[in-house]
Design an enzyme around this catalytic site. Structure first.
Site, short mmCIF file in Angstrom:
data_model
loop_
_atom_site.label_atom_id
_atom_site.label_comp_id
_atom_site.label_asym_id
_atom_site.label_seq_id
_atom_site.Cartn_x
_atom_site.Cartn_y
_atom_site.Cartn_z
N ARG A 1 0.83 -1.21 -0.06
CA ARG A 1 -0.22 0.01 0.07
C ARG A 1 0.87 1.36 -0.02
O ARG A 1 0.45 2.31 0.51
CB ARG A 1 -1.00 0.03 1.14
CG ARG A 1 -2.02 -1.20 1.14
CD ARG A 1 -2.83 -1.11 -0.01
NE ARG A 1 -3.54 -2.36 0.36
CZ ARG A 1 -3.50 -3.58 -0.45
NH1 ARG A 1 -2.14 -3.53 -1.21
NH2 ARG A 1 -3.87 -4.83 -0.03
N SER B 1 -10.86 -0.56 3.65
CA SER B 1 -10.13 -0.44 4.79
C SER B 1 -9.59 0.66 5.34
O SER B 1 -8.70 1.12 4.67
CB SER B 1 -9.06 -1.59 4.63
OG SER B 1 -9.53 -2.94 4.28
N GLU C 1 -4.89 3.35 6.49
CA GLU C 1 -4.61 3.01 4.92
C GLU C 1 -5.15 4.18 3.96
O GLU C 1 -4.62 4.71 2.84
CB GLU C 1 -4.91 1.77 4.58
CG GLU C 1 -5.04 1.50 3.09
CD GLU C 1 -5.46 0.00 2.72
OE1 GLU C 1 -5.33 -0.85 3.73
OE2 GLU C 1 -6.16 -0.15 1.83
#
Ligand SMILES: Cc1cc2nc3c(=O)[nH]c(=O)nc-3n(C[C@H](O)[C@H](O)[C@H](O)COP(=O)(O)OP(=O)(O)OC[C@H]3O[C@@H](n4cnc5c(N)ncnc54)[C@H](O)[C@@H]3O)c2cc1C
Length: 306
Positions: free
Chosen positions: A177, A226, A296
């Site tokens: 990520r 998320s 995130e």
């Protein structure tokens, strides 16, 4: 700080694309949250994108490039600057043999459809990620053990000095990520390379992934996917659930009862509700397990406080 009239003057003399004043960002985020951007800009083409970036950089106008706003929390006060939107003109997909070139503003879904129709396999596990190609590259989006970097060859980026650069996948140093792409660089297009695959089998695999998502994720409510990254050796969702936080609510922002790493907007949540809930979750998980959860999702308009 550049005032709005100056921003308009600076951009209007440099670009050809459409400029919209005071665009509400709530309509451009999957959370359905966010105040207005001073300006919203659709570059007409890559030259226009470069010219706009250069003009803003030279005059200190803050710039934010939005994909599909599916990993984004925008402050209630919005963003004092110009949001560049590539979704109108940077959407082409073309290919030859195993290679596919995709515009950064197009949907990852459309890229998957293109690949499935041509038997180009490699991204089936990414089915259902609702973002753009550019956002997927920036965040190295992934699911079920696959990531954008697995198939990326290189990207063409527009830089704040008005130039274009081609960066190979290795130069991007993509990790879980994150990507080592400078924040001011804008992905205009990305080149991928796929394996030959059977279109029917690929479609079936995509359907299976979508079914798993429907089963595990609260897809009927606005969210940004998320909220936290996976901490080493664990899952954010497990920690949040085991801390007893499913259903925890601040205003209209709630920890989903279906997936603890999702915050859902159950009505008219404000960005401050979501931000307060994020802080609360982080505090409680840290107190209980000693683990610091890293967001995130990206924050826009919160200053350095986020
Ligand atoms: C229901 C749901 C499920 C999700 N599931 C997943 C999942 O399984 N895996 C996963 O990884 N993510 C998932 N996400 C999160 C999100 O879809 C991804 O992170 C996606 O890659 C974000 O793309 P975007 O275009 O929406 O980016 P945005 O949210 O618009 O922007 C995110 C960041 O990317 C930057 N960016 C966007 N476009 C460009 C560009 N052209 N050049 C440079 N920077 C750019 C922005 O400036 C910002 O910093 C999910 C989200 C939702 C709502």
């Amino acid at each position: 700080m550049t005032v709005k009239t100056d921003m308009f003057r600076i951009l209007n003399r440099a670009v050809r694309g459409r400029l919209i004043e005071d665009e509400p960002l709530s309509g451009h985020t999957s959370f359905r949250i966010g105040g207005p951007a001073d300006f919203w800009f659709h570059p007409k083409d890559i030259e226009d994108l470069s010219a706009g970036l250069k003009a803003c950089a030279e005059d200190g106008v803050p710039v934010f490039v939005i994909g599909r706003g599916t990993n984004l929390l925008v402050a209630d006060a919005g963003f004092r600057g110009v949001v560049f939107d590539l979704a109108e003109t940077f959407t082409g997909i073309s290919g030859e043999g195993p290679e596919v070139n995709a515009g950064a503003g197009g949907l990852l879904w459309d890229l998957l459809d293109y690949c499935a129709a041509r038997g180009l396999s490699g991204f089936e596990a990414l089915a259902g990620i609702p973002g753009s190609v550019g956002g997927g590259v920036r965040l190295n989006a992934g699911a079920f053990g696959r990531e954008v970097r697995d198939r990326l060859v290189d990207v063409t980026t527009a830089e704040p000095d008005g130039t274009l650069t081609v960066r190979t996948r290795d130069a991007l140093a993509m990790e879980y990520r994150r990507t080592a792409l400078p924040e001011a660089s804008v992905v205009a297009s990305a080149r991928f390379s796929f394996e030959p695959g059977d279109p029917l089998r690929m479609k079936a695999e995509q359907e299976a992934v979508l079914a798993r998502r429907r089963e595990k994720q609260p897809l009927s409510m606005p969210s940004a996917g998320s909220v936290f990254k996976r901490p080493p050796g664990d899952f954010a969702g497990r920690l949040i659930e085991d801390a007893g936080l499913k259903g925890l609510r601040i205003g209209d922002a709630m920890v989903s009862g279906k997936h603890a790493n999702f915050i859902v907007n159950v009505g008219s949540a404000s960005a401050s509700d979501v931000k307060a809930l994020i802080d609360e979750i982080r505090g409680r998980v840290h107190a209980r397990f000693g683990v610091t959860l890293e967001p995130e999702i990206r924050f826009l308009g919160f200053g350095d406080a986020a």
